[in-house]
Design a protein around this motif. Structure first.
Motif, short mmCIF file in Angstrom:
data_model
loop_
_atom_site.label_atom_id
_atom_site.label_comp_id
_atom_site.label_asym_id
_atom_site.label_seq_id
_atom_site.Cartn_x
_atom_site.Cartn_y
_atom_site.Cartn_z
N SER A 300 3.37 0.62 -4.45
CA SER A 300 1.91 1.07 -4.22
C SER A 300 1.28 1.46 -5.55
CB SER A 300 1.79 2.01 -3.01
OG SER A 300 1.68 1.01 -1.87
N ALA A 306 -2.54 0.17 -0.84
CA ALA A 306 -1.87 1.00 0.53
C ALA A 306 -0.90 0.14 1.18
CB ALA A 306 -2.99 1.47 1.68
N GLN A 313 4.65 8.03 1.68
CA GLN A 313 3.40 8.95 1.51
C GLN A 313 3.75 9.85 0.83
OE1 GLN A 313 0.93 9.32 4.66
NE2 GLN A 313 0.65 7.09 5.11
N ILE A 321 -2.74 8.10 -3.10
CA ILE A 321 -2.94 8.53 -1.63
C ILE A 321 -4.12 9.32 -1.66
CG2 ILE A 321 -1.72 10.75 -2.26
CD1 ILE A 321 -1.44 8.75 1.08
N TYR A 327 -6.81 4.51 0.54
CA TYR A 327 -6.46 5.11 1.62
C TYR A 327 -7.76 5.67 2.27
CZ TYR A 327 -1.50 4.79 1.33
OH TYR A 327 -0.07 4.06 1.31
#
Length: 361
Positions: A300, A306, A313, A321, A327
């Motif tokens: 990612s 995402a 995460q 993030i 996101y």
């Protein structure tokens, strides 16, 4: 002679089996993984990874439905996955061979279960939205400083497209995404399977077709980054990659990505194992490798999409993030729609319509 022939056949079969056991063949979207992960997989498993790419679901589906693709892992989007599951193209996953399965994110699992009941055949790789990428300066130069950059009006009203044509506009070569977008623009159900309703999109698309430079599902990344085009209807992560490539090149090109204010498609790319995969054992090893939290985060962080891995995460870069284009916030999430596979009759209508629009006839 018969015995010798049988013996040689057995030797050849054993040799082929051993060769397949030593390699894993993966068929994924272009520009869609950190290639360091491919080397890492080989080093950790001792398996040779053969990695090929495609740039449209239609290309993948042709291979899958014909059978004998030769791949161990493929990455269809949700609607295509659902249709291919129904056609018997995939084998169920063996959860006992996926120790990292617990890292998956329940929020995404709930949504992907609409395509893959109980998520029995696939794991989520990436998810995102389909929206608009703009070269801010060029679009404002063409349409004025007060232009609304996140509206479908930008690309579906001919008076705007006529002005944007001079700086270049690309659309995805993806009828399963563009047609629902036009239906949403028209106030229709974007997931409509009614051929009469879908036929209404032809007028809108035909009105802007003369001003679309190209239909392609990957070339717009570099075209945006280099300033060769000013607008692309494309996938969120691709456009964010273009944004970052332009920034790294320090070429004065400022790219923004926006989900459409009217509502954008939320899509899911799923990793699955073909029913006739030569090496399903190796395929499970690859899926489990991808499910590792740090590996998924690395993917990612590289592609700016995402993923469906909750455990990843904590390893995501802040500009991934923390970016609502990747996101989305709750309000944007509520404004996203999903689609389901077209039945055969509807698909034929869509294919004919799309061929006609692309050809400009």
């Amino acid at each position: 002679m018969t015995i010798k022939t049988l013996t040689m056949t057995a030797v050849i079969a054993l040799g082929a089996s051993a060769a397949f056991a030593d390699e894993v063949r993966v068929y994924n979207w272009s520009d869609y993984i950190d290639e360091d992960l491919l080397t890492k997989f080989e080093e950790e498993t001792g398996l040779e990874l053969i990695y090929d790419v495609f740039d449209s679901n239609e290309v993948l589906e042709t291979k899958m439905l014909a059978g004998g693709s030769g791949y161990d892992v493929v990455v269809p989007s949700g609607t295509f996955l659902q249709r291919q599951i129904q056609a018997g193209a995939f084998q169920e996953l063996d959860a006992a061979k996926l120790a990292n399965n617990g890292n998956l994110w329940d929020v995404i699992q709930e949504r992907t279960a609409g395509y893959d009941p109980n998520n029995a055949y696939s794991i989520n790789y990436m998810w995102g939205t389909t929206g608009i990428g703009v070269n801010v300066a060029k679009v404002k130069e063409a349409l004025g400083d007060d232009v609304t950059l996140n509206s479908m009006d930008l690309v579906l009203k001919p008076e705007n497209m006529e002005k944007l044509a001079a700086c270049g506009v690309h659309f995805l070569d993806a009828p399963a995404e563009i047609i629902p977008m036009v239906l949403q623009f028209m106030g229709e159900d974007p997931d409509s399977h009614d051929t009469d309703v879908i036929a209404k999109t032809e007028e809108v698309l035909a009105s802007v077709r003369p001003h679309i430079q190209k239909f392609h599902s990957s070339e717009y990344i570099n075209a945006l980054a280099n300033g060769d085009i000013c607008v692309a209807v494309g996938w969120s992560g691709d456009i964010l990659q273009a944004r970052d490539r332009a920034a790294e090149a320090d070429n004065g090109v400022e790219i923004e990505y926006h989900p459409f204010a009217e509502g954008s498609l939320m899509w899911f790319d799923q990793m699955a194992i073909p029913v006739d995969a030569p090496n399903p054992e190796g395929a499970h090893k690859f899926l489990n490798f991808i499910l590792d939290a740090s590996n998924m985060a690395a993917a990612s962080n590289y592609v700016y999409y995402a993923n469906g891995n909750k455990a990843a995460q904590e390893f995501l870069a802040e500009d991934v993030i923390g970016d609502p284009a990747i996101y989305p916030d709750d309000a944007t999430m509520q404004n996203l729609y999903i689609t389901t596979p077209y039945p055969a009759k509807t698909q034929r209508t869509v294919t004919r319509l799309w061929t006609k629009i692309k050809s400009g006839t």
